[in-house]
Design a protein around this motif. Structure first.
Motif, short mmCIF file in Angstrom:
data_model
loop_
_atom_site.label_atom_id
_atom_site.label_comp_id
_atom_site.label_asym_id
_atom_site.label_seq_id
_atom_site.Cartn_x
_atom_site.Cartn_y
_atom_site.Cartn_z
N UNK A 1 14.31 16.24 35.93
CA UNK A 1 13.32 16.89 35.08
C UNK A 1 13.87 18.22 34.58
N UNK A 2 13.48 18.59 33.34
CA UNK A 2 13.49 19.99 32.94
C UNK A 2 12.22 20.61 33.51
N UNK A 3 12.32 21.79 34.08
CA UNK A 3 11.16 22.45 34.66
C UNK A 3 11.10 23.87 34.14
N UNK A 4 10.02 24.18 33.41
CA UNK A 4 9.84 25.52 32.86
C UNK A 4 8.92 26.34 33.75
N UNK A 5 9.33 27.57 33.98
CA UNK A 5 8.59 28.51 34.82
C UNK A 5 8.09 29.67 33.97
N UNK A 6 6.87 30.10 34.20
CA UNK A 6 6.39 31.36 33.63
C UNK A 6 7.07 32.47 34.45
N UNK A 7 8.16 32.96 33.91
CA UNK A 7 8.93 33.95 34.66
C UNK A 7 8.38 35.35 34.59
N UNK A 8 7.36 35.54 33.76
CA UNK A 8 6.87 36.90 33.52
C UNK A 8 5.62 37.23 34.33
N UNK A 9 4.68 36.28 34.41
CA UNK A 9 3.39 36.64 35.02
C UNK A 9 3.11 35.95 36.35
N UNK A 10 3.52 34.69 36.53
CA UNK A 10 3.10 33.95 37.72
C UNK A 10 4.25 33.39 38.56
N UNK B 1 5.37 26.95 37.72
CA UNK B 1 5.75 25.98 36.71
C UNK B 1 4.65 25.83 35.67
N UNK B 2 5.08 25.81 34.39
CA UNK B 2 4.11 25.62 33.31
C UNK B 2 4.26 24.24 32.65
N UNK B 3 5.44 23.60 32.82
CA UNK B 3 5.63 22.29 32.21
C UNK B 3 6.89 21.67 32.79
N UNK B 4 6.89 20.32 32.87
CA UNK B 4 8.11 19.61 33.22
C UNK B 4 8.28 18.41 32.30
N UNK B 5 9.54 18.06 32.02
CA UNK B 5 9.85 16.98 31.09
C UNK B 5 10.86 16.04 31.76
N UNK B 6 10.50 14.77 31.84
CA UNK B 6 11.37 13.79 32.49
C UNK B 6 12.59 13.54 31.62
N UNK B 7 13.76 13.49 32.27
CA UNK B 7 15.03 13.35 31.58
C UNK B 7 15.57 11.93 31.58
N UNK C 1 2.59 24.03 24.43
CA UNK C 1 4.02 24.18 24.66
C UNK C 1 4.68 22.84 24.99
N UNK C 2 4.07 22.09 25.89
CA UNK C 2 4.66 20.82 26.31
C UNK C 2 4.86 19.86 25.16
N UNK C 3 3.85 19.71 24.32
CA UNK C 3 3.97 18.81 23.17
C UNK C 3 5.03 19.30 22.19
N UNK D 1 8.50 17.11 21.64
CA UNK D 1 8.77 16.51 20.33
C UNK D 1 10.20 16.81 19.88
N UNK D 2 10.64 18.03 20.09
CA UNK D 2 11.99 18.40 19.65
C UNK D 2 13.05 17.73 20.51
N UNK D 3 12.87 17.73 21.82
CA UNK D 3 13.86 17.08 22.68
C UNK D 3 13.91 15.58 22.43
N UNK D 4 12.78 14.95 22.25
CA UNK D 4 12.78 13.50 22.04
C UNK D 4 13.38 13.11 20.69
#
Length: 481
Positions: free
Chosen positions: A83-92, A95-101, A445-447, A451-454
């Protein structure tokens, strides 16, 4: 009675021995198409930073030559999680979203190790180092560089290549895969079509895994994570079979690119009154180095300062600050250039074509620059193989086939690759919360990023091969799709 001279064999010249040029060479070798690679450097000396290659890149490798994919798999580090795993590195720091690879998708490793594994697949006799291209002469009707008026009824000769060391070479086809500062591009279309500063720069480092675990913990060191926040983002993933952690920190920069007299990249560094930094926007164009020289290339990289990253990540969560702490005090700084502002009008002209970053340099934010170069190599290997199989005619008979093949390549690849440049800019804006309404867990964000990665990952490469051959045959017969 004397016999007519034998028809010289079909030959391809590849300018540049980076990812695109090297894999094109291997793809041509697998198809029995003669080639020579001309590389400006004295050897393959890629830096040791990490690189990840997307699922579409792996498909392209297999279609070029299964040996390419096998060598890649030997050199990469397995994913901790697919997975790609995105983290809110600023406030919390959550993880805010994950995308299966996909299974074992988007694996990475040290760039130098992967390039070395691929280089072993090429006969050293086919590669000439220390060859800096300075001129091209194409005597075909669509010549990129004029030559003296030919004799009446003279048969167009091969494309002539001139190098800085005074030597020359000849080829039926020239493919410029010479990177973001492509000399081939400059010779084809002029210096106006050049890469420009995207107003982002990055720090790259590869650190021992023990240090990474101490700074950010075992879980965050074990697989790929991306940390988003205002004006910056960071990416980490294991390389060297898990012995090292690759660190990439990207920072937005409102300032112009300002190379200093030592050739270091100093984008984003404030100049003191006594500084030797030159603002390129204020300098007379005649005093600037060519955008296509080795000097310009060196000026986009250099030593940076960790304190600049610490300032950019000030106020972020401890996890993101821990990543920054892994950078050396003077990390490598890379100014990110792309072709968004000055795109070339075409990827081919006459018997010369551009591929990879020479054609469509983009930012690294969708992890697809190298992948698109590999796709270019597949399209070119496919259509040049078709030309080679019907190249027993004289050079005069070959020239229309070559021009048709390169035109087919251009028509097929241009729009898709130009899309990537813009999409990469859009992606980094999403990562950097450029629009405040799209930060801090923006539900779209996830959508948007999926869309761009796919669009990249789901590109049908077998269909691409069919289409480039169809366009080639249609051009030869005068048909249109």
């Amino acid at each position: 009675m004397s016999s007519s001279p034998a028809t010289p064999p079909f030959h391809v010249a590849i300018i540049g021995c980076g990812v695109t040029g090297l894999l094109l060479a291997i793809g041509l070798r697998a198809r029995g198409v003669p080639f020579t690679v001309y590389e400006r450097a004295v050897g393959i000396s890629e830096f040791g930073a990490g690189i990840g290659l997307s699922p579409n890149a792996e498909v392209a490798m297999k279609l070029l030559d299964p040996a390419i994919h096998a060598a890649f798999k030997e050199a990469v580090t397995p994913n901790g999680l697919d997975y790609f795993q995105w983290i809110d590195g600023y406030t919390t720091n959550e993880q805010i979203f994950q995308l299966y690879l996909g299974k074992d998708g988007f694996q990475g490793g040290r760039r130098s190790e992967i390039l070395g594994a691929w280089a072993a697949l090429v006969n050293p006799v086919s590669v000439q180092f220390g060859k800096e291209l300075v001129a091209l002469v194409d005597s075909s009707p669509d010549q990129p560089v004029p030559e003296p008026e030919p004799e009446p009824d003279a048969e167009p000769g091969p494309v002539r290549l001139h190098f800085a060391d005074g030597t020359t070479a000849a080829a039926d086809v020239v493919i410029g895969a010479d990177g973001v500062w492509s000399k081939t591009r400059s010779l084809l279309f002029g210096d106006a079509y050049r890469a420009t500063y995207s107003h982002h720069y990055c720090f790259r480092a590869v650190v021992p895994m023990a240090d990474a675990v101490a700074a950010i913990g075992q879980e965050r060191s074990s697989t790929r994570f991306m940390y988003n926040g205002p004006g910056a983002h960071a990416i980490t993933y294991p390389v060297a079979k898990g012995a090292m952690l690759n660190v990439l920190v990207v920072i937005s920069d409102p300032d112009p690119w300002r190379p200093d007299v030592t050739g270091n990249a100093v984008a984003g560094i404030d100049a003191s009154p006594k500084s030797t930094i030159t603002n390129t926007e204020a300098t007379a164009p005649s005093l600037l180095p060519s955008q296509d020289t080795a000097v310009a290339n060196r000026q986009t990289t250099g030593r940076g300062r960790r304190e600049d990253a610490e300032k950019a990540f000030g106020g972020w969560c401890l996890g993101a600050q821990g990543i920054v702490s892994l950078l050396p005090k003077q990390p490598d700084r890379w100014a990110i250039f792309d072709m968004l502002e000055h795109p070339v009008p075409s990827y081919s002209r006459g018997r010369v074509a551009l591929a990879g970053d020479a054609a469509h340099a983009s930012g690294p934010h969708l992890g697809a620059g190298a992948a698109f170069g590999i796709e270019d190599a597949l399209a070119l290997a496919t259509v040049l193989d078709a030309v080679h199989k019907n190249s027993s005619t004289s050079s005069t008979g070959r020239n229309p086939k070559i021009s048709a093949a390169l035109d087919a390549y251009n028509r097929l690849r241009y729009n898709h690759t130009q899309w990537l440049i813009k999409a990469s800019r859009e992606a980094v804006d999403l990562f950097h919360w450029k629009d405040p309404a799209r930060g801090q867990g923006w539900p779209g964000f996830g959508d948007a990023i999926t869309r761009r990665f796919h669009t990249i990952w789901n590109y049908d490469l077998e269909k691409m091969q069919e289409e480039v051959l169809f366009l080639y045959e249609a051009a030869l017969t005068g048909a249109s799709k």
